[in-house]
Motif scaffolding. Structure first.
Motif, PDB file in Angstrom:
ATOM      1  N   VAL A 182       0.884  -1.232  -0.038  1.00 23.24           N
ATOM      2  CA  VAL A 182      -0.064  -0.038   0.015  1.00 23.24           C
ATOM      3  C   VAL A 182       0.650   1.200   0.066  1.00 23.24           C
ATOM      4  CG1 VAL A 182      -1.949  -1.237   1.232  1.00 23.24           C
ATOM      5  CG2 VAL A 182      -0.030  -0.019   2.525  1.00 23.24           C
ATOM      6  N   PHE A 183       0.255   2.352  -0.363  1.00 26.94           N
ATOM      7  CA  PHE A 183       1.059   3.644  -0.157  1.00 26.94           C
ATOM      8  C   PHE A 183       0.993   3.898   1.270  1.00 26.94           C
ATOM      9  CE2 PHE A 183      -1.144   4.616  -4.244  1.00 26.94           C
ATOM     10  CZ  PHE A 183      -0.225   4.770  -4.900  1.00 26.94           C
ATOM     11  N   TRP A 184       2.327   3.837   1.769  1.00 21.83           N
ATOM     12  CA  TRP A 184       2.475   4.432   3.422  1.00 21.83           C
ATOM     13  C   TRP A 184       3.290   5.547   3.625  1.00 21.83           C
ATOM     14  CZ3 TRP A 184       0.687   1.775   7.429  1.00 21.83           C
ATOM     15  CH2 TRP A 184       0.909   1.935   8.750  1.00 21.83           C
ATOM     16  N   SER A 185       2.504   6.386   4.532  1.00 20.68           N
ATOM     17  CA  SER A 185       3.294   7.393   4.952  1.00 20.68           C
ATOM     18  C   SER A 185       4.007   7.186   5.998  1.00 20.68           C
ATOM     19  CB  SER A 185       2.171   8.516   4.968  1.00 20.68           C
ATOM     20  OG  SER A 185       2.587   9.810   5.723  1.00 20.68           O
ATOM     21  N   THR A 186       5.445   7.404   6.217  1.00 20.15           N
ATOM     22  CA  THR A 186       6.126   7.336   7.248  1.00 20.15           C
ATOM     23  C   THR A 186       5.950   8.425   8.221  1.00 20.15           C
ATOM     24  OG1 THR A 186       8.087   8.479   6.319  1.00 20.15           O
ATOM     25  CG2 THR A 186       7.655   5.713   6.274  1.00 20.15           C
ATOM     26  N   GLY A 187       5.522   9.692   7.677  1.00 21.46           N
ATOM     27  CA  GLY A 187       5.283  10.991   8.216  1.00 21.46           C
ATOM     28  C   GLY A 187       4.226  10.829   9.269  1.00 21.46           C
ATOM     29  N   CYS A 188       3.224  10.236   8.662  1.00 22.23           N
ATOM     30  CA  CYS A 188       1.920   9.987   9.262  1.00 22.23           C
ATOM     31  C   CYS A 188       1.541   8.649  10.119  1.00 22.23           C
ATOM     32  CB  CYS A 188       0.788  10.431   8.525  1.00 22.23           C
ATOM     33  SG  CYS A 188       0.706  12.284   7.902  1.00 22.23           S
ATOM     34  N   ARG A 189       2.535   7.639   9.339  1.00 26.41           N
ATOM     35  CA  ARG A 189       2.494   6.503   9.959  1.00 26.41           C
ATOM     36  C   ARG A 189       0.971   5.829   9.654  1.00 26.41           C
ATOM     37  NH1 ARG A 189       5.848   4.413  14.107  1.00 26.41           N
ATOM     38  NH2 ARG A 189       4.269   3.374  15.115  1.00 26.41           N
ATOM     39  N   THR A 190       0.548   5.788   8.515  1.00 26.14           N
ATOM     40  CA  THR A 190      -0.639   5.423   8.090  1.00 26.14           C
ATOM     41  C   THR A 190      -0.530   5.130   6.627  1.00 26.14           C
ATOM     42  OG1 THR A 190      -3.097   5.698   8.003  1.00 26.14           O
ATOM     43  CG2 THR A 190      -1.641   7.547   7.589  1.00 26.14           C
ATOM     44  N   ALA A 191      -1.780   4.048   6.227  1.00 24.78           N
ATOM     45  CA  ALA A 191      -1.737   3.850   4.889  1.00 24.78           C
ATOM     46  C   ALA A 191      -2.478   4.987   4.343  1.00 24.78           C
ATOM     47  CB  ALA A 191      -2.574   2.533   4.578  1.00 24.78           C
ATOM     48  N   LEU A 192      -2.447   5.163   2.851  1.00 18.12           N
ATOM     49  CA  LEU A 192      -2.987   6.328   2.342  1.00 18.12           C
ATOM     50  C   LEU A 192      -3.580   5.746   1.174  1.00 18.12           C
ATOM     51  CD1 LEU A 192      -0.028   9.175   2.065  1.00 18.12           C
ATOM     52  CD2 LEU A 192      -1.911   8.800   3.611  1.00 18.12           C
ATOM     53  N   ALA A 193      -4.856   6.611   0.505  1.00 20.53           N
ATOM     54  CA  ALA A 193      -5.415   6.250  -0.574  1.00 20.53           C
ATOM     55  C   ALA A 193      -4.745   7.084  -1.697  1.00 20.53           C
ATOM     56  CB  ALA A 193      -6.808   6.846  -0.420  1.00 20.53           C
ATOM     57  N   GLU A 194      -5.000   6.332  -2.940  1.00 22.44           N
ATOM     58  CA  GLU A 194      -4.388   7.029  -4.229  1.00 22.44           C
ATOM     59  C   GLU A 194      -4.550   8.651  -4.158  1.00 22.44           C
ATOM     60  OE1 GLU A 194      -4.207   6.210  -8.903  1.00 22.44           O
ATOM     61  OE2 GLU A 194      -5.437   4.941  -7.621  1.00 22.44           O
ATOM     62  N   ALA A 195      -5.789   9.060  -3.831  1.00 24.89           N
ATOM     63  CA  ALA A 195      -6.163  10.512  -3.831  1.00 24.89           C
ATOM     64  C   ALA A 195      -5.407  11.227  -2.834  1.00 24.89           C
ATOM     65  CB  ALA A 195      -7.612  10.786  -3.808  1.00 24.89           C
ATOM     66  N   GLU A 196      -4.869  10.532  -1.967  1.00 24.98           N
ATOM     67  CA  GLU A 196      -4.036  11.403  -0.814  1.00 24.98           C
ATOM     68  C   GLU A 196      -2.438  11.354  -1.087  1.00 24.98           C
ATOM     69  OE1 GLU A 196      -6.427  10.313   2.992  1.00 24.98           O
ATOM     70  OE2 GLU A 196      -5.366   8.639   2.119  1.00 24.98           O
ATOM     71  N   VAL A 197      -2.159  11.195  -2.579  1.00 27.46           N
ATOM     72  CA  VAL A 197      -0.877  10.874  -2.846  1.00 27.46           C
ATOM     73  C   VAL A 197      -0.524  12.179  -3.867  1.00 27.46           C
ATOM     74  CG1 VAL A 197       0.826   9.660  -4.091  1.00 27.46           C
ATOM     75  CG2 VAL A 197      -0.706   8.385  -2.587  1.00 27.46           C
ATOM     76  N   GLU A 198       0.517  12.690  -3.790  1.00 28.86           N
ATOM     77  CA  GLU A 198       0.928  13.927  -4.451  1.00 28.86           C
ATOM     78  C   GLU A 198       2.630  13.378  -5.100  1.00 28.86           C
ATOM     79  OE1 GLU A 198      -0.928  17.664  -1.926  1.00 28.86           O
ATOM     80  OE2 GLU A 198       1.371  17.150  -1.851  1.00 28.86           O
ATOM     81  N   TYR A 199       2.612  13.920  -6.394  1.00 30.28           N
ATOM     82  CA  TYR A 199       3.732  13.743  -7.024  1.00 30.28           C
ATOM     83  C   TYR A 199       4.779  14.936  -6.950  1.00 30.28           C
ATOM     84  CZ  TYR A 199       2.189   8.984  -8.241  1.00 30.28           C
ATOM     85  OH  TYR A 199       1.699   7.900  -7.956  1.00 30.28           O
ATOM     86  N   HIS A 200       6.056  14.946  -6.557  1.00 29.19           N
ATOM     87  CA  HIS A 200       6.861  15.950  -6.526  1.00 29.19           C
ATOM     88  C   HIS A 200       8.461  15.348  -7.191  1.00 29.19           C
ATOM     89  CE1 HIS A 200       4.070  18.336  -4.246  1.00 29.19           C
ATOM     90  NE2 HIS A 200       3.987  17.492  -3.248  1.00 29.19           N
TER      91      HIS A 200
END
Length: 903
Positions: A182-200
């Motif tokens: 899954v998309f995992w945010s280490t900063g927020c310690r949670t899985a993310l949905a695709e719509a919560e992902v930004e590309y930089h």
């Protein structure tokens, strides 16, 4: 003699100085006091229904220009639909749960105060605060709606409906638990949905690594025993989780002798890889599938892997061989599932290597710290072929802005593939505006994998799962429905405030169960709004969803998937998409720190200026914004306001109930302008129906500036100011001006509701313009020959103006009334001379039939009338008491019976 007091000059209390920031709040308070929104709904209650469903903004800050664009567009739709006679209510909504609010609250709480109940209470208070802030800001824009009864995703009845939808999905077998990437945010310690992902953009080390083939595998295929597979990766940290290598089954591959060893790569990539340019191909494989089954030794660990075929491998980048880590990528995971490979993911919630990685020196390091260690070890082993910096768009967490890891975690998923084909069919039944949006949503749904719906957070709707002592899950649709009934009264806090045993008893579940701690993805919350808001009101499916273009990955998609999964239908009939608000450098203003908020611009310019900016833009693409653009819009607003003021000022002595003139008795000029008004009404109403607000804006501003102010009013001045007050021609013009005012104020009401209301009241109306219907659409009253005649007349007017200007430059005349014009023309006859003189604003026109058109300007003969300023040979000829007046003006002054001042 001074005849100024005898001229019927315009007058009005409608000021040219708008002072919108001061006037608009007074009208807004009046609308609230009179409950105007409720009056509108009552007036339209018998009309056909039109339902625009509000996509809920997030309740976590002040409104910005992106909100202004979207909310104003919705209001333009609804105001125009209501004025078409539709019953078009607006129920605003707010998205309340989720990570942005929780992250803000957690940052302000000490670690010892972060129990779930306290966190949720703080989050609820935070959301309520910003709902109140945004509601006031949206209302200030002149947006009509049920502001006192919005829908909020944290309200208990709403949460209960979400749980009921979830229970249906569980009952259909669409909700499963699984260990997968899954998309995992280490900063927020949670899985993310695709719509919560930004590309930089991000720079990572790209490396080519040699994977040595096992000697026995080389012997089986007749390959040199020093043969290696060359793979390419931009995530060296995933190499400890490597379990396979993939090739494309249809690509050609070749074995090259390079640097004293034999290397297998895709044939099409050899010429761009370091050291391969002059290397000979020792052996060719026409199809990559011929390499399947080769076995290799892991470059860092004491284990082996195999080569498999995969269509996702490309021959356009890298080496044509892809290292497979099933625990760190969805394509890798699916390939691993096909061949029985586990989703190995030796990385913890903080993005640090665990002992499972098998390399002691990496344990405890972040994956980013591990990259250089892994590269150094590969170099020491002689297996690093090359290394270079690689800049690419990399996924980041939308909230913490930290780079995301693809990581296998045990989570809950919705099996999208079970209803994906049906969702695609429903997409084709929906009208998408602009049409290209259909391809965007289709692409998003076609590429959608299982939907990860569990979040490791406290602020949200709890994922209603229980666990047995052995860790197996209990997800019972009956128990979820019982929970929903309780939640409808008490809210979801009870999940956290009730102990495991009591909660299990409440839901008729066996003893000994432990409740889960995850919450549902917030896209489940908002995606269920069709069930929580539309269905209970009998408004499913909605006629229109209108949101930003990013919602093809977000709300449009989540709403579609949940609706199709539950009902088999799309939740909307039409989807309209707006772009983002950008500054002149192309930066998204809603994301820029320090950007001015919506309230700042309203306080400076007024809501109607911002609304006019929205209406003027092609909102289906990204929308530019700057102070210079707003200044130009302010000029356009002043043009409209000035036109409104001119209409009102010239109606100061007109009583529509007593002085109307039938159109059949209009002079020809007014009959022509009546047709122009009908054309405007048709154009504007057609544009409103098609949501084409820029056409509305341009049609209104063009009509007001060109046809009304610069032409009709200019021509009418002599008639309006100098004719008898009750003269038939003057009253005919005022009749049309009144009709224009009624039409223009109503047509402009959705765009500039405050100004239209102010002008409408200045016209003597007692009820709000927003309770009115649009003008009726009518066909042209006059025939094509009449239209052709006026087209020629206006073309001739343009040529006459050029000739007048030439005479003015030659000092032969000053103002146009000092001129008379002789015209040779095949299109007009001498009896048209009076009409042409009026339209050309000259004292006299003489017409001579001719096959070609020729124009001659000369100074008018006779004397200038002291009242109307026209030149006439009859000045002073009819009334000795008024020797400076023409016959028309002398008669008017006599009829007025008022003394004339001596200069």
């Amino acid at each position: 003699m001074d005849y100024r007091d005898t001229v019927l000059l315009p007058r009005t209390s409608f000021p040219m100085r708008a002072e919108l920031p001061k006037r608009e709040p007074l009208l807004l308070e009046r609308w609230r006091r009179e409950r105007l929104y409720e009056q509108i709904l009552e007036a339209r209650s018998s009309g056909p229904r039109f339902i625009l469903h509000d996509g809920p903004p997030f309740a976590n800050g002040d409104a910005h220009l992106g909100h202004a664009l979207n909310k104003t567009l919705k209001d333009l739709v609804l105001k125009s639909r209501n004025m078409m006679g539709f019953f078009a209510p607006y129920v605003p909504g707010w998205d309340c749960h989720g990570l942005p609010i929780e992250a803000k609250v957690m940052a302000d709480l000490p670690p010892e105060g972060r129990d779930p109940v306290r966190v949720r209470q703080r989050c609820a208070a935070y959301a309520l605060h910003y709902i109140a802030v945004q509601r006031e800001q949206f209302e200030r824009l002149g947006i009509f709606g049920d502001w006192q009864r919005p829908y909020r995703t944290m309200d208990p009845p709403y949460e209960a409906e979400v749980l009921l939808v979830f229970a249906d999905l569980v009952e259909k077998g669409l909700v499963v638990e699984g260990l997968r990437p899954v998309f995992w945010s280490t900063g927020c310690r949670t899985a993310l949905a695709e719509a919560e992902v930004e590309y930089h953009p991000r720079t990572d080390p790209a490396i080519e690594v040699a994977f040595p083939l096992l000697p026995e595998s080389c012997r089986e295929r007749g390959l040199p025993e020093d043969t290696v597979l060359l793979i390419w990766t931009t995530t060296p940290w995933t190499l400890p989780a490597n379990l396979a290598v993939a090739v494309h089954p249809g690509l050609p591959y070749a074995l090259y002798a390079v640097g004293g060893r034999h290397i297998l790569v895709a044939e099409g990539r050899a010429e761009v890889l370091p050291g391969f340019r002059e290397a000979p191909a020792v052996r060719r494989f026409a199809l990559g599938e011929q390499l399947c089954g080769l076995r290799y030794r892991h470059p860092l660990l004491p284990r082996t892997g195999s080569v498999y075929a995969a269509d996702f491998v490309t021959g356009e980048s890298g080496t044509g061989l892809v290292h497979i880590a099933p625990g760190h990528g969805m394509e890798d995971y699916l390939l691993g599932q096909e061949h029985g490979l586990p989703p190995l993911s030796p990385v913890d919630d903080d993005g640090r290597f665990t002992e499972e990685c098998g390399i002691p020196e990496l344990v405890g390091l972040t994956v980013w710290e591990g990259n250089p260690r892994i590269i150094a070890r590969l170099r020491a082993e002689g297996l690093l072929w090359s290394e270079h910096a690689y800049v690419h768009d990399y996924p980041h967490c939308w909230r913490s802005k930290t780079p995301i890891l693809f990581r296998s975690v045990r989570q809950w998923f919705i099996r999208v593939e079970a209803f994906q084909a049906e969702a695609l069919r429903r997409i084709d039944e929906v009208e998408w505006i602009p049409n290209r949006a259909r391809n965007r949503i289709r692409s998003a749904v076609e590429s959608r994998r299982d939907w990860c719906i569990s979040r490791q957070r406290s602020w949200g709707i709890p994922l209603p799962v229980f666990y047995r002592e052995d860790g197996s899950a209990v997800l019972n649709p009956g128990a979820i429905r019982k929970l929903a009934r309780v939640v409808a009264r008490s809210g979801t806090d009870l999940w956290y405030m009730t102990d495991d045993a009591s909660l299990a008893r409440l839901l008729d579940l066996p003893a000994g169960l432990r409740k889960g701690t995850d919450t549902l993805d917030v896209w489940i919350d908002s995606g269920c709004s069709h069930a929580a808001v539309l269905a209970p009101r009998g408004e499913f499916p909605a006629d229109l969803y209108l949101e930003g273009s990013d919602q093809h990955r977000g709300w449009f998609q989540s709403s579609l998937l949940l609706s199709v999964a539950r009902t088999g239908k799309a939740p909307y009939r039409t989807v309209l998409t707006n772009g983002f608000v950008l500054d002149l450098d192309g930066r998204k203003l809603s994301k820029m720190s320090g950007a001015r908020g919506l309230s700042d611009f309203v306080a400076q310019y007024g809501a109607d200026i911002l609304r006019l900016w929205v209406a003027s833009q092609d909102y289906r693409d990204d929308v530019p914004f700057s102070q210079e653009i707003l200044a130009r819009i302010s000029d356009a607003y002043r043009l409209l306001r000035n036109a409104f003021r001119i209409l009102l000022a010239n109606l100061h002595d007109f009583d529509a109930s007593l002085s109307r003139v039938d159109e059949a008795d209009f002079p020809e000029l007014d009959r022509y302008m009546a047709d122009r008004l009908r054309s405007l009404v048709r154009t504007v109403l057609d544009a409103y129906r098609r949501y084409d607000f820029p056409t509305v804006y341009h049609a209104l501003t063009r009509f007001c500036s060109t046809e009304l102010s610069a032409f009709y009013i200019d021509v009418l001045k002599d008639r309006l100011y100098c004719d008898p007050a009750d003269g038939a021609a003057r009253r005919a013009s005022q009749t049309l001006l009144y009709r224009m005012a009624e039409s223009l104020f109503r047509l402009a009401a959705p765009l500039i509701p405050f100004t239209a209301e102010e002008a409408w009241q200045s016209l003597g109306k007692t009820r709000s313009v927003h309770l009115e219907l649009f003008p009726e659409e009518e066909a042209a009253k006059n025939d094509p020959a009449f239209s052709d005649r006026w087209a020629r007349l206006l073309e001739l007017r343009s040529r006459v103006n050029e000739a007048l200007e030439s005479s003015r430059r030659a000092k032969e005349i000053g103002k146009s009334l000092e001129a008379e014009v002789e015209i040779q023309t095949p299109h007009f006859v001498p009896s048209d001379a009076g009409l042409l003189a009026e339209v050309f604003l000259v004292s006299r026109v003489r017409i001579f039939p001719s096959e070609a058109t020729e124009i001659r300007v000369r100074r008018a003969s006779g004397r200038q009338c002291a009242r109307c300023w026209k030149f006439s040979e009859e000045v002073g000829q009819t009334d000795p008491a008024h020797p400076a007046l023409c016959p028309r003006c002398a008669a008017v002054v006599r009829a007025q019976g008022q003394p004339v001042r001596t200069s």
